[in-house]
Design an enzyme around this catalytic site. Structure first.
Site, mmCIF file in Angstrom:
data_model
loop_
_atom_site.group_PDB
_atom_site.id
_atom_site.type_symbol
_atom_site.label_atom_id
_atom_site.label_comp_id
_atom_site.label_asym_id
_atom_site.label_seq_id
_atom_site.Cartn_x
_atom_site.Cartn_y
_atom_site.Cartn_z
ATOM 1 N N THR A 2 3.167 17.480 -30.252
ATOM 2 C CA THR A 2 3.850 18.761 -30.379
ATOM 3 C C THR A 2 3.317 19.801 -29.403
ATOM 4 O O THR A 2 4.071 20.592 -28.847
ATOM 5 C CB THR A 2 3.684 19.276 -31.820
ATOM 6 O OG1 THR A 2 4.214 18.298 -32.690
ATOM 7 C CG2 THR A 2 4.406 20.569 -32.046
ATOM 8 N N THR A 46 -1.413 15.696 -33.215
ATOM 9 C CA THR A 46 -2.454 15.877 -34.229
ATOM 10 C C THR A 46 -2.652 14.660 -35.129
ATOM 11 O O THR A 46 -3.690 14.522 -35.754
ATOM 12 C CB THR A 46 -2.146 17.096 -35.121
ATOM 13 O OG1 THR A 46 -0.857 16.922 -35.709
ATOM 14 C CG2 THR A 46 -2.195 18.378 -34.335
ATOM 15 N N ASP A 47 -1.654 13.777 -35.194
ATOM 16 C CA ASP A 47 -1.763 12.647 -36.121
ATOM 17 C C ASP A 47 -3.047 11.843 -35.894
ATOM 18 O O ASP A 47 -3.735 11.491 -36.842
ATOM 19 C CB ASP A 47 -0.573 11.684 -35.957
ATOM 20 C CG ASP A 47 0.697 12.221 -36.601
ATOM 21 O OD1 ASP A 47 0.754 13.426 -36.883
ATOM 22 O OD2 ASP A 47 1.636 11.417 -36.808
ATOM 23 N N LYS A 61 -7.910 15.308 -40.114
ATOM 24 C CA LYS A 61 -6.705 16.059 -40.470
ATOM 25 C C LYS A 61 -6.534 15.916 -41.976
ATOM 26 O O LYS A 61 -6.327 14.811 -42.476
ATOM 27 C CB LYS A 61 -5.502 15.466 -39.720
ATOM 28 C CG LYS A 61 -4.197 16.194 -39.978
ATOM 29 C CD LYS A 61 -3.092 15.650 -39.078
ATOM 30 C CE LYS A 61 -1.788 16.368 -39.333
ATOM 31 N NZ LYS A 61 -0.720 15.945 -38.427
HETATM 32 N N1 GLU Z 1 3.260 12.678 -34.823
HETATM 33 C C1 GLU Z 1 3.195 13.324 -33.563
HETATM 34 C C2 GLU Z 1 1.832 13.203 -32.903
HETATM 35 O O1 GLU Z 1 0.810 13.127 -33.519
HETATM 36 C C3 GLU Z 1 3.659 14.744 -33.593
HETATM 37 C C4 GLU Z 1 2.818 15.679 -34.432
HETATM 38 C C5 GLU Z 1 1.855 16.488 -33.619
HETATM 39 O O2 GLU Z 1 1.935 16.583 -32.420
HETATM 40 O O3 GLU Z 1 0.991 17.074 -34.227
HETATM 41 O O4 GLU Z 1 1.815 13.175 -31.700
#
Ligand code: GLU
Length: 460
Positions: A111, A187-188, A266
């Protein structure tokens, strides 16, 4: 990633497209939009591939972009079809400020990598320094920026070999004299990457700051700009030479924490202050350009120049197995049969797996796989001398992982098995603290110790 560029719904996903089509709207349509919550007028902008479905992004008359949630109550009236906006930046226009640190921002996706173009809304390549400076003007007061897109993926698609590639990229930049590194990451799995880089990079001489964003930058509530600014502050100014993560720390969204790369998780799927240091306090915090460390127990930038080294290899055939009632021994056998080289177990309580799996665990150890036990409680240590099954597992050869977070132990084993052959050395490395992943003690009261930290650092 299947959103084709240059179509009428550029960047929009199926549900949004269905709603837009229903009203005859497409990108660059000037619309009046009404939902239960909002009534607004603006031009539909293209979206980036990381943006979630069921939102339309519009540019308001005042120049700002907002994201509006689409649902069954949405009504759209198309007022006109506007020409596609093009804004070109000339990167050579950016002058280096000699007083500011030079930072490299490596993009991996997620994101945070979505366009931060709430000012222009124009379709321009993501990740140009000029674009980032336009989107977050305060950034230009903090650093000189160079950018590089290493990957463009959602972070659930990261692989251990990508961690290695990233580490090699970082080492190259650091040895070329950069003052700090920022890594934009989904962030995942950002904490897997921060842990892996902590092991894969040795003799680090600058901060490596991973940063993400829980909300897309085209949404009014985005945390992208603030996290990026905090990351730049740390990467450029902190006397730190470790891999860390910074993300918003409080529900008031006014400061970021600095988490050690091997001790962070997280802890919420959607809130913006989702990241927490586990089994330790954060190293510090950053607020409005000020950094405050809570401890002195971190690696500082070395006084003499050293060569930062990236590990040579990584082992991808490592399993991470969660223990649960009824877990079948077949699962353990599967990994051994498939030629996996090591296993991390996330056991219940003090580090337990069901009795039914012991024969298969023994077989794994006998066939030469290091098997490391961690605790799925994530706070606390393995205690495999307390109950008989724990002692039995140790006699089989299962190695207590102390207070390593399961995924950190996983990244560590990938690094160890990629670079070492001698079983004795491997066992020694597993049980030795290398990058803060094993600590002598943990604070007893978890989050509570951070109540009131907001007051410890005052904005200038
Ligand atoms: N699931 C995706 C990722 O970890 C999008 C969520 C995000 O960027 O935090 O890349």
């Amino acid at each position: 990633m299947s959103n084709s560029i240059n179509n009428e719904f550029e960047g929009y996903k199926p549900k949004s497209i269905k709603i837009l089509k229903k009203f005859g709207a497409k990108t660059w349509s000037k619309i009046r939009i009404k939902t239960e919550k909002i009534s607004s007028e603006g031009i539909i902008l293209p979206r980036n591939q990381f943006a979630p479905d069921e939102f339309v992004e519009i540019k308001l008359k005042n120049g700002y972009n907002i994201g509006i949630q689409l649902d069954s109550t949405t009504e759209i009236e198309v007022l006109s079809q506007e020409p596609k906006m093009e804004v070109k930046f000339d990167p050579s226009e950016i002058k280096k400020n000699k007083k500011l640190p030079n930072i490299a921002l490596l993009g991996t996706g997620g994101t945070i990598s979505s366009r931060l173009d709430y000012v222009t809304g124009a379709v321009i390549p993501a990740f140009e320094p000029s674009e980032l400076f336009t989107a977050v003007p305060e950034l230009a007061d903090v650093c000189n920026l160079e950018t590089d897109v290493v990957f463009k993926i959602f972070s659930e698609n990261m692989k251990p070999k990508y961690w290695l590639e990233l580490a090699k990229n970082i080492a190259k930049k650091v040895n070329a004299g950069i003052d700090g590194i920022m890594i934009a990451h989904g962030t995942d799995t950002i904490t897997y990457s921060s842990a892996a880089l902590s092991f894969l990079l040795s003799d680090l001489k600058v901060p490596v700051v991973l940063v993400g964003s829980q909300r897309s930058s085209d949404r009014p509530s985005s945390d992208a700009a603030m996290n990026l600014l905090n990351a730049a502050t740390i990467a450029g100014n902190a006397n730190l030479a470790e891999v860390v993560i910074t993300m918003l720390g409080s529900s008031a969204h006014d400061y970021g924490f600095i988490h050690r790369g091997t001790r962070v998780r997280k802890m919420h799927s959607s809130t913006r202050h989702a990241f927490r240091s586990i089994g330790s306090s954060p190293l510090g915090m950053v607020r409005e350009g000020n950094i405050k460390f809570f401890t002195q127990d971190y690696k500082k930038r070395p006084k003499k120049d050293v060569e930062t080294i990236a590990a040579k290899n990584i082992e991808e055939k490592v399993g991470l197995i969660y223990g649960y009632p009824g877990l079948s021994s077949e699962l353990i056998d599967f990994y051994v049969d498939k030629g996996y080289k090591g296993l991390v177990l996330a056991g219940t309580g003090l580090g337990h797996f069901p009795l039914d799996t012991f024969d298969s665990l023994k077989r794994a150890v006998d066939e030469g796989l290091p098997v490391v036990m961690t605790v799925q409680t994530i706070w606390g240590y393995t205690g495999m001398d307390v109950y008989e099954p724990g002692r039995k597992m140790q006699s089989i050869g299962v190695i207590p992982g102390q207070n390593m977070i399961p995924e950190v132990a996983f990244a560590k084993l990938c690094w160890i098995l990629g670079n070492y052959d001698d079983p004795k050395e491997i066992k020694k490395l597993i049980t030795t603290n290398i990058a803060g992943e094993i600590t002598a003690r943990e604070p007893m009261n978890g989050y509570q110790i951070f109540q009131g930290v907001e007051d410890q650092i005052k904005p200038l």
